[in-house]
Motif scaffolding. Structure first.
Motif, PDB file in Angstrom:
ATOM      1  N   VAL A 174      47.426  38.982  33.435  1.00 32.67           N
ATOM      2  CA  VAL A 174      47.863  39.122  34.830  1.00 32.67           C
ATOM      3  C   VAL A 174      48.423  37.817  35.394  1.00 32.67           C
ATOM      4  O   VAL A 174      49.197  37.825  36.345  1.00 32.67           O
ATOM      5  CB  VAL A 174      46.704  39.615  35.736  1.00 32.67           C
ATOM      6  N   CYS A 175      48.047  36.687  34.806  1.00 34.28           N
ATOM      7  CA  CYS A 175      48.533  35.396  35.311  1.00 34.28           C
ATOM      8  C   CYS A 175      49.721  34.868  34.507  1.00 34.28           C
ATOM      9  O   CYS A 175      50.161  33.743  34.706  1.00 34.28           O
ATOM     10  CB  CYS A 175      47.410  34.361  35.307  1.00 34.28           C
ATOM     11  N   GLY A 176      50.238  35.693  33.576  1.00 32.71           N
ATOM     12  CA  GLY A 176      51.419  35.284  32.823  1.00 32.71           C
ATOM     13  C   GLY A 176      51.136  34.569  31.521  1.00 32.71           C
ATOM     14  O   GLY A 176      52.061  34.168  30.814  1.00 32.71           O
ATOM     15  N   THR A 177      49.871  34.396  31.181  1.00 30.97           N
ATOM     16  CA  THR A 177      49.514  33.733  29.923  1.00 30.97           C
ATOM     17  C   THR A 177      49.731  34.690  28.751  1.00 30.97           C
ATOM     18  O   THR A 177      49.325  35.851  28.810  1.00 30.97           O
ATOM     19  CB  THR A 177      48.042  33.295  29.939  1.00 30.97           C
ATOM     20  N   GLY A 188      29.454  38.064  33.230  1.00 36.16           N
ATOM     21  CA  GLY A 188      29.426  39.320  33.952  1.00 36.16           C
ATOM     22  C   GLY A 188      30.431  39.427  35.079  1.00 36.16           C
ATOM     23  O   GLY A 188      30.530  40.465  35.730  1.00 36.16           O
ATOM     24  N   LYS A 189      31.195  38.362  35.313  1.00 32.87           N
ATOM     25  CA  LYS A 189      32.161  38.366  36.406  1.00 32.87           C
ATOM     26  C   LYS A 189      33.584  38.250  35.869  1.00 32.87           C
ATOM     27  O   LYS A 189      33.811  37.731  34.786  1.00 32.87           O
ATOM     28  CB  LYS A 189      31.875  37.220  37.379  1.00 32.87           C
ATOM     29  N   ALA A 190      34.531  38.725  36.672  1.00 35.51           N
ATOM     30  CA  ALA A 190      35.938  38.634  36.287  1.00 35.51           C
ATOM     31  C   ALA A 190      36.487  37.264  36.627  1.00 35.51           C
ATOM     32  O   ALA A 190      35.984  36.567  37.524  1.00 35.51           O
ATOM     33  CB  ALA A 190      36.746  39.710  37.010  1.00 35.51           C
ATOM     34  N   CYS A 191      37.509  36.858  35.908  1.00 33.26           N
ATOM     35  CA  CYS A 191      38.231  35.617  36.204  1.00 33.26           C
ATOM     36  C   CYS A 191      38.707  35.683  37.663  1.00 33.26           C
ATOM     37  O   CYS A 191      39.155  36.744  38.122  1.00 33.26           O
ATOM     38  CB  CYS A 191      39.414  35.486  35.246  1.00 33.26           C
ATOM     39  N   PRO A 192      38.626  34.589  38.435  1.00 29.94           N
ATOM     40  CA  PRO A 192      39.045  34.600  39.845  1.00 29.94           C
ATOM     41  C   PRO A 192      40.469  35.105  40.056  1.00 29.94           C
ATOM     42  O   PRO A 192      40.756  35.759  41.052  1.00 29.94           O
ATOM     43  CB  PRO A 192      38.911  33.129  40.257  1.00 29.94           C
ATOM     44  N   ILE A 193      41.363  34.816  39.112  1.00 28.92           N
ATOM     45  CA  ILE A 193      42.750  35.281  39.249  1.00 28.92           C
ATOM     46  C   ILE A 193      42.809  36.798  39.110  1.00 28.92           C
ATOM     47  O   ILE A 193      43.441  37.485  39.907  1.00 28.92           O
ATOM     48  CB  ILE A 193      43.663  34.604  38.205  1.00 28.92           C
ATOM     49  N   TYR A 194      42.139  37.332  38.088  1.00 30.29           N
ATOM     50  CA  TYR A 194      42.109  38.783  37.876  1.00 30.29           C
ATOM     51  C   TYR A 194      41.434  39.471  39.056  1.00 30.29           C
ATOM     52  O   TYR A 194      41.893  40.518  39.531  1.00 30.29           O
ATOM     53  CB  TYR A 194      41.369  39.100  36.580  1.00 30.29           C
ATOM     54  N   GLU A 195      40.347  38.894  39.528  1.00 27.00           N
ATOM     55  CA  GLU A 195      39.613  39.465  40.654  1.00 27.00           C
ATOM     56  C   GLU A 195      40.511  39.583  41.879  1.00 27.00           C
ATOM     57  O   GLU A 195      40.484  40.586  42.599  1.00 27.00           O
ATOM     58  CB  GLU A 195      38.398  38.583  40.978  1.00 27.00           C
ATOM     59  N   VAL A 251      44.098  39.492  42.039  1.00 28.54           N
ATOM     60  CA  VAL A 251      45.321  40.291  41.927  1.00 28.54           C
ATOM     61  C   VAL A 251      45.042  41.766  41.641  1.00 28.54           C
ATOM     62  O   VAL A 251      45.702  42.650  42.200  1.00 28.54           O
ATOM     63  CB  VAL A 251      46.269  39.690  40.869  1.00 28.54           C
ATOM     64  N   ARG A 252      44.054  42.059  40.791  1.00 26.31           N
ATOM     65  CA  ARG A 252      43.781  43.444  40.427  1.00 26.31           C
ATOM     66  C   ARG A 252      42.754  44.104  41.351  1.00 26.31           C
ATOM     67  O   ARG A 252      42.994  45.187  41.900  1.00 26.31           O
ATOM     68  CB  ARG A 252      43.286  43.510  38.983  1.00 26.31           C
ATOM     69  N   ASN A 253      41.606  43.451  41.509  1.00 28.17           N
ATOM     70  CA  ASN A 253      40.500  44.081  42.221  1.00 28.17           C
ATOM     71  C   ASN A 253      40.626  44.015  43.745  1.00 28.17           C
ATOM     72  O   ASN A 253      40.165  44.912  44.448  1.00 28.17           O
ATOM     73  CB  ASN A 253      39.175  43.457  41.784  1.00 28.17           C
ATOM     74  N   LYS A 254      41.234  42.937  44.268  1.00 26.96           N
ATOM     75  CA  LYS A 254      41.345  42.798  45.717  1.00 26.96           C
ATOM     76  C   LYS A 254      42.699  43.285  46.250  1.00 26.96           C
ATOM     77  O   LYS A 254      42.765  44.017  47.231  1.00 26.96           O
ATOM     78  CB  LYS A 254      41.105  41.349  46.128  1.00 26.96           C
ATOM     79  N   LYS A 255      43.770  42.862  45.590  1.00 25.84           N
ATOM     80  CA  LYS A 255      45.110  43.203  46.084  1.00 25.84           C
ATOM     81  C   LYS A 255      45.673  44.473  45.446  1.00 25.84           C
ATOM     82  O   LYS A 255      46.664  45.025  45.928  1.00 25.84           O
ATOM     83  CB  LYS A 255      46.065  42.032  45.859  1.00 25.84           C
ATOM     84  N   CYS A 285      50.253  38.846  38.836  1.00 31.01           N
ATOM     85  CA  CYS A 285      50.588  37.843  39.848  1.00 31.01           C
ATOM     86  C   CYS A 285      52.080  37.817  40.185  1.00 31.01           C
ATOM     87  O   CYS A 285      52.474  37.326  41.247  1.00 31.01           O
ATOM     88  CB  CYS A 285      50.160  36.457  39.381  1.00 31.01           C
ATOM     89  N   GLY A 286      52.903  38.328  39.284  1.00 29.61           N
ATOM     90  CA  GLY A 286      54.342  38.351  39.532  1.00 29.61           C
ATOM     91  C   GLY A 286      54.718  39.239  40.699  1.00 29.61           C
ATOM     92  O   GLY A 286      55.801  39.095  41.283  1.00 29.61           O
TER      93      GLY A 286
END
Length: 414
Positions: free
Chosen positions: A328-331, A359-366, A368-372, A377-378
């Motif tokens: 999701v972050c382009g990596t 047990g937690k998602a990466c802050p970026i994934y959290e 872009v996917r879970n909140k927004k 990210c694109g």
């Protein structure tokens, strides 16, 4: 040590982050002395799993390590000098006991700055902490009972070291030579190191023995090993590995790379201690190379000599990965050493990647996917945002990180 040199040696498990092992980076003022503070995030119950053997590789660092056993009300502290060979360590703490660990990882050339004794003959050695660092040990040991978390202990010791830096025992010649070793990635001859430092080769070796416990030639060898190991992590494919190996002509090879009858490629090289290491392409990777050429499952099975059902499974995995290689972050997950080894990529594990909190998602994934609710990210107008910079991999220099950001943004815009 020159402050503008960024060198962050890696362990055998560079992305490990669990309650039993966590690293905390030092403040900017201690960056040239301390690689990190590490240990248990908080006291944990010792289990059989945590007592397993752990691989340790040469990391050009020396550690002061404390082990606290709350069950037996004991604390032990030791100084582990620089190691020039790989080995397996084993936790001797008793299963079922409430324990914690705290350690300071110094760079090889900076541990002496806080020691009261010479570091001569400390290579591959283990000593009681008070024999080399009496003052530090006297201040740290009692505080370990009052401070329970790694963050609390690191903050306390960091303040203590900051006070000591002013009167730290350093040698300008050793620091200058160490800086040149890093700048040239361990490829500079000892005679040239001595010339740059305005001393004889013999004098330089004597100083290195006193201040680091090893010769400048040995440090150069270990630095080359570290730079290669770091590069390998970000070039997982065999072709990429060979490109990197070609850039380190000092690393001896038993033979040139060869392709075996079953299409797997491999090479044998020697580690810093002279041990033979085999580096081979995985059979899954060898099969993927055939899929990329348009070969069918049946053809690939015949060429590789592997069961048809296994190759079918590989083909299904290959097809699925083509859809999820970019996170999701382009990596591009396929370029990471950990992909398929300890991580299947953020899309496959819903952001719960190996480097995120358990047990937690990466802050970026959290975000872009879970909140927004966006695909990546694109699709976000704020990219690259503050979260990208907050989750920056500290192994990157500023320049490397900016290049990485640009590459990721470009991948997202395709």
């Amino acid at each position: 040590m020159k402050k503008n040199i960024v060198y962050r040696p890696l362990t055998a498990s560079p992305f490990k982050k669990t309650p039993s092992y966590t690293e905390i980076a030092p403040c900017r003022q201690l960056n040239s002395y301390v690689r990190c503070f590490w240990g248990t995030a908080y006291p944990v119950i010792q289990t059989e799993k945590e007592s397993a053997f752990q691989l340790v590789i040469p990391d050009t660092c020396a550690d002061i390590i404390y082990c606290i056993d709350y069950t037996e009300n004991t604390v032990s502290g030791g100084f582990c000098g620089v190691n020039d060979r790989s080995f397996y360590s084993y936790e001797m703490q008793k299963e079922g006991h409430l324990v914690s660990t705290f350690a300071i990882r110094f760079y090889a050339w900076s541990a002496f700055a806080f020691a009261e004794d010479s570091l001569k003959s400390t290579l591959n050695g283990y000593f009681e902490a008070e024999t080399k660092f009496e003052q530090l040990d006297r201040m740290i040991r009692p505080a370990l009972w009052e401070l329970n978390t790694l963050e609390e202990r690191a903050a306390y010791v960091q303040k203590m070291l900051m006070h000591r830096v002013v009167s730290a025992r350093e040698n300008r010649t050793v620091n200058q030579a160490a800086a040149n070793i890093l700048i040239h990635k361990g490829s500079m001859e000892v005679s040239n190191l001595a010339k740059e430092s305005f001393v004889s080769s013999r004098q330089l070796e004597r100083l290195f023995h006193e201040y680091t416990g090893m010769t400048p030639k040995k440090l150069s060898c270990l630095v080359r090993y570290q730079f290669l190991w770091r590069d390998i992590l970000y070039r997982a494919d065999f072709d990429g590995f060979m490109e990197l190996l070609d850039s380190y002509p000092q690393i001896p090879r038993l033979h040139e790379p060869k392709t075996y009858p079953w299409l797997q490629r491999g090479i044998h090289i020697f580690d810093p201690d002279g041990h033979l290491i085999e580096v081979s392409q995985s059979m899954y990777s060898a099969a993927c190379s055939q899929f990329e050429k348009g070969r069918s499952v049946e053809e690939t099975a015949k060429l590789t000599g592997h069961p048809l059902e296994m190759v079918k499974t590989w083909h299904e995995q290959y097809q699925a990965e083509q859809k999820t290689l970019v996170s999701v972050c382009g990596t591009d997950c396929s370029t990471c050493f950990c992909f398929r080894n300890m991580c299947q990529g953020c899309s496959a594990c819903e952001g719960k990647v190996f480097h995120a909190s358990e047990g937690k998602a990466c802050p970026i994934y959290e975000c872009v996917r879970n909140k927004k609710g966006l695909h990546d990210c694109g699709k976000c107008a704020e990219v690259p945002c503050g979260i990208w910079y907050q989750t920056r991999d500290l192994k990157y220099t500023d320049e490397e990180f900016e290049e990485n950001v640009a590459m990721r943004v470009k991948a997202l815009n395709k």
